[in-house]
Design an enzyme around this catalytic site. Structure first.
Site, PDB file in Angstrom:
ATOM      1  N   ASN A 188       0.820  -1.197   0.000  1.00  0.00           N
ATOM      2  CA  ASN A 188       0.000   0.000   0.000  1.00  0.00           C
ATOM      3  C   ASN A 188       0.853   1.245   0.000  1.00  0.00           C
ATOM      4  O   ASN A 188       1.978   1.255   0.508  1.00  0.00           O
ATOM      5  CB  ASN A 188      -0.950   0.015   1.203  1.00  0.00           C
ATOM      6  CG  ASN A 188      -0.288   0.551   2.455  1.00  0.00           C
ATOM      7  OD1 ASN A 188      -0.130   1.766   2.592  1.00  0.00           O
ATOM      8  ND2 ASN A 188       0.144  -0.325   3.342  1.00  0.00           N
ATOM      9  N   CYS A 213       9.031   8.446   9.418  1.00  0.00           N
ATOM     10  CA  CYS A 213       8.850   9.737   8.763  1.00  0.00           C
ATOM     11  C   CYS A 213      10.209  10.271   8.375  1.00  0.00           C
ATOM     12  O   CYS A 213      11.105  10.370   9.213  1.00  0.00           O
ATOM     13  CB  CYS A 213       8.172  10.712   9.716  1.00  0.00           C
ATOM     14  SG  CYS A 213       7.952  12.348   9.017  1.00  0.00           S
ATOM     15  N   GLY A 236       0.763  -8.039   5.627  1.00  0.00           N
ATOM     16  CA  GLY A 236       0.058  -9.296   5.392  1.00  0.00           C
ATOM     17  C   GLY A 236       0.927 -10.492   5.715  1.00  0.00           C
ATOM     18  O   GLY A 236       2.075 -10.366   6.164  1.00  0.00           O
ATOM     19  N   LYS A 251       6.373   3.285  17.571  1.00  0.00           N
ATOM     20  CA  LYS A 251       6.135   2.315  16.495  1.00  0.00           C
ATOM     21  C   LYS A 251       7.384   2.267  15.628  1.00  0.00           C
ATOM     22  O   LYS A 251       7.639   3.153  14.821  1.00  0.00           O
ATOM     23  CB  LYS A 251       4.920   2.759  15.666  1.00  0.00           C
ATOM     24  CG  LYS A 251       4.627   1.924  14.424  1.00  0.00           C
ATOM     25  CD  LYS A 251       3.771   0.725  14.750  1.00  0.00           C
ATOM     26  CE  LYS A 251       3.251   0.003  13.530  1.00  0.00           C
ATOM     27  NZ  LYS A 251       1.895   0.382  13.144  1.00  0.00           N
ATOM     28  N   GLY A 270       2.291  -8.130  12.348  1.00  0.00           N
ATOM     29  CA  GLY A 270       2.857  -8.412  11.029  1.00  0.00           C
ATOM     30  C   GLY A 270       2.255  -9.702  10.495  1.00  0.00           C
ATOM     31  O   GLY A 270       2.747 -10.777  10.785  1.00  0.00           O
ATOM     32  N   GLY A 271       1.159  -9.584   9.781  1.00  0.00           N
ATOM     33  CA  GLY A 271       0.579 -10.751   9.117  1.00  0.00           C
ATOM     34  C   GLY A 271      -0.156 -11.729  10.015  1.00  0.00           C
ATOM     35  O   GLY A 271      -0.329 -12.889   9.637  1.00  0.00           O
TER      36      GLY A 271
END
Lengths: 336, 285
Positions: free
Chosen positions: A87, A148, A233, A182, A259-260
């Site tokens: 994404n 960022c 995913g 994060k 994570g997935g």
């Protein structure tokens, strides 16, 4: 992971009622959402009261909020990869002011604690975000997105331990609430970044964010409107597990692993790797209530584990081990 | 409760989340398939709404680990507690859906999205302009307006044009094919160009307004959008976008509106008033 380190880990305590606690925030179970994967206003417009009745997450993590509004990246923003999703959404959000004035009143009504995820391009922005969140009783904790690019060299703030440490050292005092960092997985040494964050005052860490990735059109041009994006995913689960384990081994503060994750089994894997709490993200796109089912399964195990713990007064070691592996309790809780 | 999936209080009918449903039939329709799913407790969709659909078994079993995400499909029909979908095989997801056998189970989330509104109005003189598999939501709209909607459908060839037989009780049905093997040679938009003056006259004499409801491949839809704009013709277009969740959670399926902002196809669409849309992108081009 060495047993003594796990034994020393203080993060998640089990209260007498058997509830979890993360940085002082009570959680009904160990499953939350990944930031940016569950637009609650949209989900409420579709699922209505049913969503509030069956809130899948023990805490709700907001999408990333920035000081100025962001429209997000040009489409296309999605690409289905092998067992995963690429994404380039681009963190669309209404900006800090509108978030506090327009979205917070809705989020306040949730029955679960609210964690607000924020991102700033420099120290001043982060400080401003922290100060604004500190004033809001509805916000239980703040999660800082450090994926960022900083203005100076274009590198992600979170990709270099020294930069991350410096940024947090200069901003941590502006936040009167628990700080979750994060972490970005797009770094040479995620454990070093984790240690830097811990040293600079983070109360918990969450990982992994998406892995930088790209896809091509048949004519060789990039598929994504933003050229590259982030991969999530099941495809990234083994990488996430390794990073969570590396971080959990390095720090004393709690780790939120993601994570997935697609099932209770996957959640257990992350807990076994050292996470105290897990987050479901991309899988909610396939099934909006999946996290509730994972939580139910883990809670059933937790009830059993609690039972095992009280029974362990008579029969100590093996049952304790079993209780820890069942998921939610760190070793420390069992000895309290 | 941290447990089971909720059973009430949702717009989606019983079972707010993804439902596990049984395939009743999956019949060929030219090169397409008409998939019929038993959905006795789901909410009745409005024409233009869609569902996220995946096979419960063998999803992700393709050579490259796809499909992973469910696929967004407009309801072609909803009748007697059965949901009908018209599917063309264009990738690993639709390939698996096309191969579903009766008795197999699917995961389904729906109905979702914004339906046709202007075209569903009693005062509308409705022209259904559909291209290929894009006729699906127009079939549902035609069901809502028995004997009232004028269908203008374009297909690649005679084989694809068999899907037009699914259209029940249109006021009239005209077909075009790219190769001219059935009906007029050309696209559905060319049928509209030829038909418009007559339609406007008929609408005017009945005190109604012409409303175009369109769906089809991006180049055809873009041609339709521009034509309607040039002729000041009210239109609603059902658009397609790469989609992950279908319920607004991920912000992945945006398209650019004329005024420059982004709108999610899943909850602000998939049906948009034509004048709100900017040029419709064709990512496969």
């Amino acid at each position: 992971m060495p047993a003594d380190r796990q034994g020393a880990r203080p993060p998640v305590r089990i209260s007498s009622a058997g509830a979890l606690e993360l940085c002082g925030i009570a959680l009904a179970h160990p499953v939350i959402n990944g930031s940016g994967t569950y637009d609650l206003r949209a989900a409420l417009s579709v699922f209505g009261q049913a969503l509030l009745d069956a809130m899948p997450f023990a805490a709700y993590v907001s999408k990333t909020i920035t000081i100025a509004p962001r429209q997000g990246n040009p489409p296309p923003r999605l690409w289905e990869s092998s067992a995963g999703l690429l994404n380039s959404i681009g963190l669309p959000n209404p900006g800090l002011r509108a978030y506090l004035e327009e979205e917070l009143p809705l989020l306040e009504q949730l029955s679960v604690p609210l964690i607000t995820n924020v991102m700033g391009a420099d120290v001043d922005e982060i400080r401003e975000l922290f100060e604004a969140c500190s004033e809001q009783p509805a916000i239980a904790a703040v999660e800082l997105n450090v994926s960022c690019p900083n203005v100076k060299d274009g590198l992600d703030i979170g990709s270099d331990p020294r930069t991350l440490h410096e940024v947090l050292r200069k901003t941590r005092a502006a936040l009167s609430k628990p700080l979750i960092v994060k972490l970005t997985p797009n770094t040479a040494d995620v454990a070093a970044c984790a240690a830097a964050a811990e040293q600079a005052g983070a109360d918990a860490l969450s990982l992994i964010n998406t892995l930088r990735a790209a896809a091509m059109r048949s004519d060789g041009r990039p598929w994504l409107g933003a050229r590259s994006g982030g991969l999530s995913g099941p495809a990234i689960r083994p990488i996430a597990l390794a990073q969570v384990a590396a971080v959990a081994e390095r720090v004393q503060i709690p780790v939120i692993g993601m994570g997935g994750i697609q099932s209770a089994r996957h959640a257990r894997d992350f807990l076994a790797a050292g996470a105290s709490v897990v987050a479901v993200g991309t899988e909610s796109f396939r099934d909006p209530f999946l996290a509730a089912r994972i939580a139910a399964e883990l809670s059933g195990e937790r009830a059993l584990a609690n039972f095992a713990r009280s029974a362990a007064i008579a029969a100590p070691a093996p049952n304790r081990q079993g209780a820890r592996r069942a998921g939610c309790e760190p070793a420390r809780a069992e000895t309290e | 409760m941290a447990g089971s999936v909720p059973s009430t209080g949702s717009r989606l009918g019983q079972g707010a989340g993804r439902r596990e449903l049984v395939v009743l039939a999956n019949q060929p329709c030219g090169p397409y398939r008409l998939l019929q799913v038993d959905d006795p407790h789901g909410a009745t969709p409005q024409p233009g709404q869609f569902a996220m659909l995946s096979a419960l078994e063998g999803w992700g079993a393709g050579a490259d680990g796809r499909p992973y995400l469910p696929r967004a499909l407009s309801y072609a029909r909803h009748r007697d507690g059965q949901a009908h979908f018209l599917i063309a095989e264009v990738g690993p997801g639709t390939k698996r859906l096309c191969a579903l056998a009766p008795g197999e189970r699917v995961g389904m989330l729906g109905p979702l999205g914004r339906p046709f509104q202007r075209a569903a109005d009693a005062q509308a003189h409705v022209l259904l302009v559909g291209g290929g598999i894009g006729i699906a939501p127009l079939l549902a709209l035609c069901d809502l307006l028995p004997g009232r909607a004028h269908a203008l459908f374009g297909f690649r060839d005679a084989s694809c044009a068999q899907a037009a037989e699914l259209c029940e009780r249109p006021a009239a049905l005209q077909i075009a094919t790219d190769d001219g093997s059935v009906g007029r040679r050309g696209s559905a938009v060319e049928l509209l160009v030829a038909e418009l003056a007559r339609a406007r006259q008929a609408a005017a004499s009945a005190g109604r307004q012409v409303v175009v409801a369109g769906c089809g491949p991006p180049p055809m839809l873009e041609a339709l959008r521009r034509f309607c704009r040039e002729r000041d013709l009210a239109c609603e277009l059902s658009v397609e976008a790469p989609m992950a969740c279908g319920y607004g959670a991920c912000h992945g399926c945006v398209l650019e509106l004329r005024e420059g902002s982004y709108a999610r196809a899943c909850i602000e669409g998939p049906v948009f008033a034509g004048e709100r849309l900017g040029p419709i992108p064709d990512y496969e081009a």
